[in-house]
Write a protein that holds these residues in place. Sequence first.
Motif, mmCIF file in Angstrom:
data_model
loop_
_atom_site.group_PDB
_atom_site.id
_atom_site.type_symbol
_atom_site.label_atom_id
_atom_site.label_comp_id
_atom_site.label_asym_id
_atom_site.label_seq_id
_atom_site.Cartn_x
_atom_site.Cartn_y
_atom_site.Cartn_z
ATOM 1 N N PRO A 1 0.833 -1.204 0.000
ATOM 2 C CA PRO A 1 0.000 0.000 0.000
ATOM 3 C C PRO A 1 0.867 1.252 0.000
ATOM 4 O O PRO A 1 2.028 1.223 0.411
ATOM 5 C CB PRO A 1 -0.792 -0.127 1.309
ATOM 6 N N PRO A 2 0.336 2.376 -0.434
ATOM 7 C CA PRO A 2 1.115 3.624 -0.457
ATOM 8 C C PRO A 2 1.468 4.073 0.957
ATOM 9 O O PRO A 2 0.848 3.656 1.940
ATOM 10 C CB PRO A 2 0.184 4.614 -1.148
ATOM 11 N N TRP A 3 2.450 4.966 1.043
ATOM 12 C CA TRP A 3 2.854 5.476 2.341
ATOM 13 C C TRP A 3 1.708 6.164 3.058
ATOM 14 O O TRP A 3 1.641 6.142 4.296
ATOM 15 C CB TRP A 3 4.029 6.439 2.187
ATOM 16 N N VAL B 1 3.046 2.957 10.837
ATOM 17 C CA VAL B 1 4.437 3.075 11.293
ATOM 18 C C VAL B 1 4.541 4.067 12.445
ATOM 19 O O VAL B 1 5.170 3.793 13.481
ATOM 20 C CB VAL B 1 5.355 3.509 10.130
ATOM 21 N N ALA B 2 3.921 5.219 12.292
ATOM 22 C CA ALA B 2 3.988 6.248 13.333
ATOM 23 C C ALA B 2 3.398 5.752 14.643
ATOM 24 O O ALA B 2 3.946 6.022 15.722
ATOM 25 C CB ALA B 2 3.270 7.511 12.868
ATOM 26 N N ALA B 3 2.300 5.019 14.569
ATOM 27 C CA ALA B 3 1.695 4.483 15.791
ATOM 28 C C ALA B 3 2.629 3.492 16.471
ATOM 29 O O ALA B 3 2.752 3.474 17.707
ATOM 30 C CB ALA B 3 0.359 3.821 15.462
ATOM 31 N N ARG C 1 12.501 12.091 1.959
ATOM 32 C CA ARG C 1 12.286 13.270 2.797
ATOM 33 C C ARG C 1 10.802 13.430 3.124
ATOM 34 O O ARG C 1 10.435 13.752 4.256
ATOM 35 C CB ARG C 1 12.803 14.522 2.097
ATOM 36 N N ALA C 2 9.949 13.210 2.123
ATOM 37 C CA ALA C 2 8.507 13.371 2.345
ATOM 38 C C ALA C 2 8.002 12.351 3.364
ATOM 39 O O ALA C 2 7.182 12.684 4.238
ATOM 40 C CB ALA C 2 7.752 13.226 1.027
ATOM 41 N N ASP D 1 6.571 13.342 7.064
ATOM 42 C CA ASP D 1 5.239 12.889 7.446
ATOM 43 C C ASP D 1 5.293 12.067 8.730
ATOM 44 O O ASP D 1 4.456 12.244 9.632
ATOM 45 C CB ASP D 1 4.628 12.061 6.314
ATOM 46 N N LEU D 2 6.281 11.165 8.830
ATOM 47 C CA LEU D 2 6.410 10.344 10.033
ATOM 48 C C LEU D 2 6.574 11.218 11.262
ATOM 49 O O LEU D 2 5.862 11.045 12.264
ATOM 50 C CB LEU D 2 7.613 9.403 9.882
ATOM 51 N N VAL D 3 7.502 12.169 11.212
ATOM 52 C CA VAL D 3 7.755 13.011 12.379
ATOM 53 C C VAL D 3 6.547 13.880 12.701
ATOM 54 O O VAL D 3 6.256 14.152 13.878
ATOM 55 C CB VAL D 3 9.026 13.853 12.145
ATOM 56 N N SER D 4 5.796 14.298 11.682
ATOM 57 C CA SER D 4 4.599 15.113 11.932
ATOM 58 C C SER D 4 3.534 14.339 12.697
ATOM 59 O O SER D 4 2.670 14.944 13.348
ATOM 60 C CB SER D 4 4.021 15.624 10.608
ATOM 61 N N ARG D 5 3.576 13.013 12.625
ATOM 62 C CA ARG D 5 2.599 12.168 13.312
ATOM 63 C C ARG D 5 3.071 11.730 14.694
ATOM 64 O O ARG D 5 2.308 11.113 15.442
ATOM 65 C CB ARG D 5 2.288 10.926 12.459
ATOM 66 N N LEU D 6 4.327 12.001 15.026
ATOM 67 C CA LEU D 6 4.870 11.656 16.330
ATOM 68 C C LEU D 6 4.721 12.836 17.288
ATOM 69 O O LEU D 6 4.434 13.949 16.863
ATOM 70 C CB LEU D 6 6.354 11.293 16.180
#
Length: 258
Positions: free
Chosen positions: A14-16, A23-25, A42-43, A47-52
């Motif tokens: 599936p797409p990111w 992953v973030a959870a 980078r994107a 995105d990962l850090v924005s969800r942490l």
Amino acid sequence: MTWNLLTETSVDAPPWSVRGPVVAAGVADLAPAVLGTQEGSRAMLDDLVSRLPQRYRWVGEGRGGEGHDEQGAVVYDTSALTLLDLRHRWLSSTPEVPGSMASDADLPRMLTAARFHDREAGSTFTVVCTHLDHLGVRARAEGAAIVAAEASDGPTVVLGDVNDPAEGSEAYRILTTSGLVDALAPRDRRSRRLGTFIGVDPDFEGGGRQIDWVLVTPDIAVSDAWVEAGPPGEAAPSDHRPVVADVVIGPQVASNQR
């Protein structure tokens, strides 16, 4: 903690946008002080850090240099750690040349070395995050030697996708004979040495191979380490499982657990 996030260009997953929140959870649940990632753009990392939680940030460099291509990235908890120094080296005969490759490598490979100050412990240590080549046998061996040299100055944690099995490869031999200690090597942790390259199919039943490692210098104590299996029967957000270690770094550490 180390986790290969699976490139966003994969056509087999599936797409990111679907995988990223999972992953973030998982990262938020484990709440690592440091996470080394592989295959993240980078994107994806933004995105990962924005969800942490807001205390997390990431640093790194693209393996093509100047931010291009997949990042050699280190995500860290700014509430616990202060970044003191950051450097990047390419796993080639010209390590300072961005985008350079070993002779039989399929892609440019690199390491990111981040030096931190742990404010609570009052200690400093280095995290080396890497991703060795998936095709080049010589490239993996030469890359392991460069990583080992980078880990030779003070307390160091090595995180990465090594694309070779633990305890059964030349890269493993090079890294462990250099003095690095496999966090999963002690006998009481062997049952936690699950395969880490597993695919994204929820019905996958194979054990895979443990090609993602956490290694430490002997002046770091490992209190626990494991491969995070994930919920059974659910599609994995990456084709790799994360590897996690609880470590103690500080002047009180006399020797590592063996």
